[in-house]
Design a protein around this motif. Structure first.
Motif, PDB file in Angstrom:
ATOM      1  N   ALA A   2      -6.391   2.107 -13.127  1.00 43.48           N
ATOM      2  CA  ALA A   2      -7.814   2.450 -13.160  1.00 43.48           C
ATOM      3  C   ALA A   2      -8.118   3.632 -12.246  1.00 43.48           C
ATOM      4  O   ALA A   2      -8.947   4.479 -12.548  1.00 43.48           O
ATOM      5  N   ALA A   3      -7.432   3.685 -11.112  1.00 44.29           N
ATOM      6  CA  ALA A   3      -7.678   4.768 -10.172  1.00 44.29           C
ATOM      7  C   ALA A   3      -7.200   6.104 -10.752  1.00 44.29           C
ATOM      8  O   ALA A   3      -7.737   7.162 -10.437  1.00 44.29           O
TER       9      ALA A   3
ATOM     10  N   GLN B 204      -5.245  -1.927 -11.045  1.00 44.43           N
ATOM     11  CA  GLN B 204      -5.944  -1.094 -10.070  1.00 44.43           C
ATOM     12  C   GLN B 204      -5.363   0.324 -10.046  1.00 44.43           C
ATOM     13  O   GLN B 204      -6.092   1.307 -10.037  1.00 44.43           O
TER      14      GLN B 204
ATOM     15  N   ASP C  57      -8.822  -7.131 -12.268  1.00 37.67           N
ATOM     16  CA  ASP C  57      -8.247  -6.136 -11.352  1.00 37.67           C
ATOM     17  C   ASP C  57      -8.283  -6.639  -9.920  1.00 37.67           C
ATOM     18  O   ASP C  57      -8.252  -5.846  -8.993  1.00 37.67           O
ATOM     19  N   GLY C  58      -8.384  -7.944  -9.735  1.00 39.88           N
ATOM     20  CA  GLY C  58      -8.356  -8.458  -8.370  1.00 39.88           C
ATOM     21  C   GLY C  58      -9.042  -9.802  -8.282  1.00 39.88           C
ATOM     22  O   GLY C  58      -9.474 -10.371  -9.286  1.00 39.88           O
ATOM     23  N   LEU C  59      -9.135 -10.301  -7.047  1.00 41.35           N
ATOM     24  CA  LEU C  59      -9.709 -11.621  -6.834  1.00 41.35           C
ATOM     25  C   LEU C  59     -11.226 -11.609  -6.905  1.00 41.35           C
ATOM     26  O   LEU C  59     -11.856 -12.628  -7.130  1.00 41.35           O
ATOM     27  N   ASN C  60     -11.830 -10.471  -6.625  1.00 44.47           N
ATOM     28  CA  ASN C  60     -13.279 -10.318  -6.722  1.00 44.47           C
ATOM     29  C   ASN C  60     -13.526  -9.151  -7.660  1.00 44.47           C
ATOM     30  O   ASN C  60     -14.005  -8.100  -7.273  1.00 44.47           O
ATOM     31  N   PRO C  61     -13.188  -9.338  -8.914  1.00 39.56           N
ATOM     32  CA  PRO C  61     -12.907  -8.205  -9.800  1.00 39.56           C
ATOM     33  C   PRO C  61     -14.120  -7.394 -10.206  1.00 39.56           C
ATOM     34  O   PRO C  61     -15.241  -7.880 -10.210  1.00 39.56           O
ATOM     35  N   THR C  62     -13.838  -6.153 -10.575  1.00 38.07           N
ATOM     36  CA  THR C  62     -14.851  -5.303 -11.186  1.00 38.07           C
ATOM     37  C   THR C  62     -14.720  -5.367 -12.709  1.00 38.07           C
ATOM     38  O   THR C  62     -15.594  -4.919 -13.411  1.00 38.07           O
TER      39      THR C  62
ATOM     40  N   ALA D  17       0.847  -1.197   0.000  1.00 36.46           N
ATOM     41  CA  ALA D  17       0.000   0.000   0.000  1.00 36.46           C
ATOM     42  C   ALA D  17       0.870   1.229   0.000  1.00 36.46           C
ATOM     43  O   ALA D  17       2.047   1.188   0.362  1.00 36.46           O
TER      44      ALA D  17
END
Ligand SMILES: [Zn+2]
Ligand SMILES: [Zn+2]
Lengths: 479, 812
Positions: free
Chosen positions: A417-418, A414, A281-286, A153
């Motif tokens: 995208a941010a 991520q 974009d992750g394990l529980n993605p958008t 982070a």
């Protein structure tokens, strides 16, 4: 590149010499780090000189270079004063050469206060002030032994990466783990964690604490020893029956000899497979922004369905599905660990973004090679773990090494995208290649299994992975 | 010549007849409370149901059933708060029939607190569907469901029956559930009074996660809650679900005259010495064992053809109770054979089902059960109940008593108090249990630690966006939680783009719905095949330690080994044959204190909050004769590590000088005398009284905390001691009872002054005016020391001293 392997105290206390060597071989470690000095003699005895052993230094009043070459350095800092010295040194050097510097310290500790819904990075103020004074806030990657290896982070511009398994129970499950990082000159940290039980004799099916002792007493110290033992000998030891002995020996052989064993009657799907792998974009993605499709039957054609705009979660998926509807009907869609990730994620995203394809997808023949081989026990796979990369390499696959991991890819997306801008934009070509490498490796395993004529002799209790992985979801790159 | 016309119990079932017919009656019945009969209030079924349904019902509906269905028909959510077996299941089942008639695709979720209740209600629901010719099926989906049924149930079965521990896990794969989520028109939450405290908080957030996904799939089912009598049915349903409710609590079901007899075990025959004692000099320990007395009451009722359900508080208690009942039946003058069975959640499903059926069919004379039969398992109605001990709350007391009574015939309940001080108090003050003061069910939605964990789960189920403030808002709280998890590396993204879970393990597995550990131990018999449900770790350490003698389904076993060093731990047992049972002795310690916040009140008084490790050590056990209750072999050591809990604690430390100050403030005549035998025997009366003051202060604060803060005191524990190694002075601790803590003890720290103030007022003004206090001031059914010692004046003195210091510190 520097290969940094981190072993927490809990792992050191249980780790045998044989396991340690296995670990270094597996990760190809340059540096082994563990906090407590007490382990130094053991580490030095068990490892040869090519590996640099490092424990937490006493405060020596200056930064300590752990490893480094022309374009990459790993440095230990004990205090903000050390940090200051280091900045001075590097700022002088920077004019001559551009070099990536990784700082390792115990100065930054992550903690959460659930009652007040606050997270803290203890030590940040003094640490950051030092960086700010010298105008170096964005300069380094800060590795901390006070956070878990999955931790990454940014705190007020300070890029913090944890390295210590089980550093903080609040951040995940506590177990005897080993973390390994491939520190690269472009600032990319490819992190992996493995459990200690994956190494040495323990990696063998059916062999745990008490049986290891039994084997040791019978003068069997390594997997190789075991792989060359007879069922008769092993089954005569206490705690081993015929079946257990056969399973254990076979498992040791599979790992040592890098070959596949198939269960009798095990068969792969009819039809020409479509191999897929997704990037998200992750394990529980958008968003699923890349679906890599590999078709060995069409001259090894690779098709990346990609959409780089984070606001268009439907595009790559739609493109893939319309292709599937036209050319892929009735063919098996093969993914590795698909039932745990790719298949449900695709399913959910179809429901959200293009429900008209729901029926096509749900009536398609989806085949999870990992599930079939490992969970359903149709084949024993070589490699120290059943992760895609390990199995493929054990079967002779030579990876195209991008240094990326699934988690790292997701993190980079991520970040983009941010704040989409040239500075954060991903090297899309490189990601396509990364994904391509994975689907090709998958096809390689698939074909090797198909071609294999080796039979499992044991009916094999449960396989390694279903036993030991049952509680963890794993990371994107795990399979 | 007139005959002695004592009526028989099966003809006139009340406390007087019990007294008159009880063999060798020794004045046990010391009080009776009676509830007058109530007539049924019914409504023709066709008033609220269409004729084609109404005509198929054999009976009219009770008024509360009709009223509830009417409310549902006008689109409201309903909470039904009426008595056990008043037909609450019918309300939501009938309403679902109506929904199904209008929309053949309609589906429903019926959620129960236990797996046993699910299985039981499944039958009941399906029977009603059959009777009414409704083309619908209900089936249970939980941890026991076979793999090959799962998909079928998710995709096809009209009513899915499950529990919240299951739902917590299933939400992760909500795509598989989308057909039922899309078509869900009704959600029933049965026995919702069981969802209180930390458990209740978890359930409340699981319900919000569930409703969020139902909403995502486009459904907004109506909600029906059913509950036993609690103080706050509306508030509780609304906190639990986040929806609004109409309350139906005018019970239309009938009952006959009900009596509760308060039955005190008689003095043991110990000769002249006892007879010379004044009433208040008689200690409970001089009386006959109360479990034995309760078994005697059960047997007497059963011998008189009165089917009786007896409640006791432990599984072993049910098994030993059966042995005692068999013994009591032998010595009973009536030679008739009676059949008494145990019932508890440790028994195999097959066995439990058999007992339920026998009860329903009236084929068993008596059953001894744990709280497992307190909830709405359909066992028909009993003629009588026996309560071996006070269950801890009025709510539970009445729920158990409510199991007695068939239709409008009279029923009898017998309350046999334990020697515990709280039971003794109730025996002497029956008004305490009167129904008007039934406890509230408490859920604290403002608790952040529990909230934050469910935010992680929700984010892994679907990325969290602005729209989700509807379920997890207000927005500020949600975004703070997201920011925290993001900084901790557990979430990525934000409410604009969707915050998703980024950890390595499934967050749902990190939710512990119950206070106990999730680790389950199998039970293996070395010389046979025992069919037994797995045990949790606490129970293994307490009851299945090596050497333990345990009864299971009437047979006795000796525990051989506890094997733990593996993924699937187990216990081995071997058949044995002795007339003994074992009871483990435990002690509690708090160590490794880690002060996070503290307040120096001056003069050696210190208030602290932080972390600590609470250890329960089952260090030894006694072997006890099952029939006489005598200790055969004392204090055999147990070689198991303590069970430890790292959690949040708060404590108040007193200076050593407090000792003389407290002793000066209380009258000498009130000093407590420790019993000659027992763990406090070595204490002098001063020391024992001081210990009673500290213990009382600790109890008092735990008891009063819920009034000041929204929490359930069963989620807290405490410890008091005149000398603590790490603190070095007299101290009492209050700690959270779940791993990691959820902020209870810390909020007691934050609100110390107001909680202590309230506590001192309550204790000081308590009507009991007893030095040892009463359940309204000091006593607690959660106490691990049988509420001994407790000393009210000393507790007041300790609390006052602390409060003075706090006031000085805050004003000075
Ligand atoms: Zn009182
Ligand atoms: Zn107590």
């Amino acid at each position: 590149m520097i290969g940094l392997t981190v072993l927490p105290e809990v792992t050191m206390q249980r780790c045998g010499g044989n396991q340690l060597q296995d670990i270094v071989r597996y990760f190809d470690s340059d540096v082994i780090f563990t906090p407590n000095r007490i382990h130094e003699p053991f580490l030095s005895t068990e490892l040869d000189d090519s590996v640099h052993v490092m424990t937490q230094p006493l405060n020596s009043g200056e930064p300590i270079e752990i490893a480094g070459d022309n374009d990459i350095q790993l440095v230990w800092v004990s205090t903000p004063a050390d940090l200051e010295t280091l900045i001075q040194n590097t700022q002088q050097n920077l004019r001559q050469e551009s070099s990536e510097v990784y700082l390792l310290s115990d100065q930054l500790a992550v903690s959460v206060n659930l009652i007040d819904l606050e997270a803290r990075l203890d030590g940040l103020a003094a640490y950051r002030d030092t960086l700010a004074e010298r105008n170096a806030v964005g300069e380094f990657t800060h590795l901390t032994i006070k956070a878990n290896p999955e931790y990454r982070a940014e705190w007020q511009g300070v890029d913090v990466q944890g390295v210590m398994p089980s550093a903080n129970e609040q951040q995940g499950i506590s177990y005897a783990g080993i973390a390994h990082f491939e520190l690269q000159s472009n600032g990319i940290v490819g992190g992996k964690t493995r459990k200690l039980e994956r190494f040495g004799l323990r990696a063998v099916d059916q062999v745990g604490g008490t049986r290891i002792e039994t084997l040791r007493e019978a003068n069997i110290h390594s997997r190789q020893d075991l792989s060359m033992s007879s069922v008769k000998k092993i089954s005569s030891l206490s705690g081993f029956g015929q079946t257990t002995a056969r399973t254990a020996i076979e498992s040791a052989q599979v790992i040592e000899q890098g070959e596949i064993r198939k269960a009798s009657g095990a068969s792969l799907p009819e039809g020409k497979p479509i191999f897929i792998d997704i990037e998200t974009d992750g394990l529980n993605p958008t968003i699923i922004w890349l679906i890599g499709v590999y078709l060995p039957d069409q001259d090894g054609r690779y098709m990346p369905f990609i959409e780089t705009d984070p606001d268009k979660p439907d595009v790559a998926l739609e493109a893939f599905l319309s292709w599937l509807a036209e050319f892929g009907r009735d063919r098996p869609i093969v993914a590795y660990n698909g039932w745990n990730f790719d298949f449900p994620v695709i399913n959910e995203h179809i429901a959200d973004h293009c429900p008209r394809y729901l029926e096509l997808w749900e009536s398609s023949y989806r085949f999870d090679l990992y599930d079939w081989a490992v969970k359903k026990n149709n084949a024993t796979l070589p490699g120290l773990t059943n992760k895609l990369e390990d199995v493929a390499e054990a079967l002779g696959w030579e990876p195209f090494d991008t240094g990326l991991t699934g988690a790292e890819v997701a993190r980079l997306f991520q970040r983009y995208a941010a704040n989409p801008c040239p500075a954060t934009e991903l090297d899309w070509e490189r990601h396509k290649r990364y994904c391509e490498d994975d689907v090709r490796a998958l096809a390689h395993i698939y074909n090797q299994i198909k071609a294999s004529t080796n039979r499992m002799t044991s009916s094999g209790g449960r396989s390694r992975s279903s036993n030991k992985n049952s509680t963890s979801q794993g990371t994107l790159s795990d399979f | 010549m007139s005959q002695n016309t004592t009526p028989s119990l099966d003809a006139v079932l009340n406390a007087n007849t019990l007294e008159e017919t009880f063999p060798d009656y020794e004045g046990q019945l010391i009080d009776t409370i009676a509830d007058p009969p109530r007539k049924a209030n019914t409504v023709p079924a066709t008033d609220v149901l269409p004729d084609e349904l109404g005509d198929l019902l054999e009976n009219d509906l009770y008024s509360h059933q009709a009223e509830a269905i009417r409310e549902l028909q006008s689109g409201n959510n309903v909470t039904v708060a009426t008595s056990t077996s008043s037909g609450k299941t019918w309300v939501y089942t009938l309403y679902f029939c109506l929904q199904k008639m209008q929309n053949p695709d309609a589906r429903a979720l019926f959620l129960y607190p236990t797996k046993a209740l699910s299985v039981n209600q499944e039958r009941k629901v399906n029977d009603l569907f059959d009777q009414l010719g409704i083309d619908a099926v209900a089936e249970t989906y939980d941890g026991d469901t076979k793999d090959d049924r799962k998909k079928l149930i998710r995709d096809r079965v009209d009513v899915v029956i499950s529990n919240f521990a299951g739902i917590n896990q299933y939400l992760d794969s909500h795509m598989k559930w989308r057909d039922i989520f899309k078509n869900c028109e009704l959600m029933a939450i049965d026995e919702c009074h069981t969802y209180t405290g930390v458990h209740g908080m978890h359930v409340a957030w699981v319900i919000r996660r569930l409703r969020r996904l139902l909403d995502h799939y486009g459904s907004d089912p109506q909600l029906v809650c059913s509950t036993a009598t609690i103080g706050n049915p509306r508030e509780h349903s609304e906190h639990l679900t986040g929806a609004e409710f109409e309350i139906i609590d005018e019970d239309g079901s009938p009952h006959g005259r009900r009596e509760v007899g308060f039955w005190q075990p008689p003095l043991q025959e110990t000769g002249d010495l006892v007879e010379e004692l004044e009433e208040d000099e008689i200690l409970p320990s001089m009386r006959r064992n109360s479990d034995e007395e309760a078994a005697g009451a059960l047997v007497h009722l059963a011998k008189n053809d009165v089917q009786t359900l007896m409640f006791t508080d432990s599984r072993q208690g049910t098994e030993i109770g059966v042995k005692r009942a068999i013994e009591a039946a032998r010595s009973h003058p009536d030679g008739k054979y009676i059949d008494v069975e145990p019932y508890h959640a440790g028994l195999s499903k097959r066995k439990r089902r058999a007992v339920e059926n026998q009860l329903n069919a009236g084929q068993v004379d008596g059953v001894i059960s744990t709280s497992a039969l307190e909830l709405g398992i359909d066992i028909g109605s009993m003629d009588a109940t026996v309560l071996a001990g006070y269950p801890g709350t009025r709510q539970s007391f009445w729920q158990r008593i409510g199991r007695a009574g068939r239709g409008t015939t009279d029923s009898l309940s017998v309350f046999v108090p334990q020697s515990d001080a709280i039971d003794q108090y109730i025996l002497n003050n029956p008004d305490y249990v009167l129904e008007e003061n039934v406890e509230d069910a408490v859920i604290d939605l403002s608790n952040n630690p529990v909230y934050a964990k469910h935010i992680l789960c929700a984010a892994s189920e679907r990325p969290l966006t602005e729209a989700d403030t509807k379920w997890f808002g207000p927005r500020d709280r949600l975004s703070r939680a997201i920011n925290m998890w993001q900084a901790a590396g557990q979430l990525v993204g934000d409410l604009d783009r969707g915050a998703q879970y980024n950890g390595t393990a499934r967050p749902q597995s990190g939710i512990s719905m119950y206070a106990t550990t999730d680790e389950q131990y199998d039970v293996r018999q070395v010389d046979g095949e025992i069919d037994m449900e797995p045990l949790d770790k606490e129970r293994v350490y307490r009851e299945y330690h090596p050497g333990a003698l345990v009864l299971y389904d009437g047979d006795q076993y000796e525990v051989q080994e506890v094997v733990e060093d593996r993924i699937n731990p187990y216990v081995t047992v071997e058949r044995s044959n002795s007339a003994n049972y074992t009871q483990a002795i435990h002690n509690k310690r708090i160590t490794d204190l880690d002060v996070e916040r503290s307040y120096d009140l001056g003069g050696g008084y210190q208030l602290c909050a932080g972390m600590g490790t609470v250890h329960i050590n089952y260090s030894a056990y006694n072997v006890i004769d099952m029939y006489t209750g005598e200790i055969v072999e004392p204090m055999i050591p147990i070689d198991l590590a303590p069970i430890s809990l790292r959690t949040q604690v708060m404590w108040i430390a007193f200076p050593r000088e407090i000792v003389s100050r407290v002793l000066n403030e209380i009258p000498r005549s009130s000093y407590l005398q420790p019993e000659d035998s027992g763990e406090f025997a070595s204490m002098g009366e001063e020391e024992y009284t001081l210990a009673g003051g500290l213990h009382g202060g600790e109890h008092g604060m735990i008891k009063m905390a819920p009034l000041e803060l929204r929490l359930d005191n069963s989620d807290m524990g405490g410890l008091s001691t005149l000398h603590h190694n790490e603190v070095g002075s007299p101290v009492w601790f209050i700690h959270d009872a779940v791993e990691g803590g959820v902020g209870f003890a810390h909020s007691v720290y934050e609100n110390f002054q107001s909680v202590a103030q309230r506590t001192v007022e309550r204790i000081d003004n308590c009507d009991c005016e007893r030095d040892v206090g009463c359940p309204a001031c000091l006593m607690s059914s959660q106490c691990g020391n049988q509420n001994e010692p407790l000393h009210r004046p000393a507790a007041i003195s300790f609390l006052r001293a602390a409060l003075n210091k706090v006031e000085d510190a805050t004003t000075g």
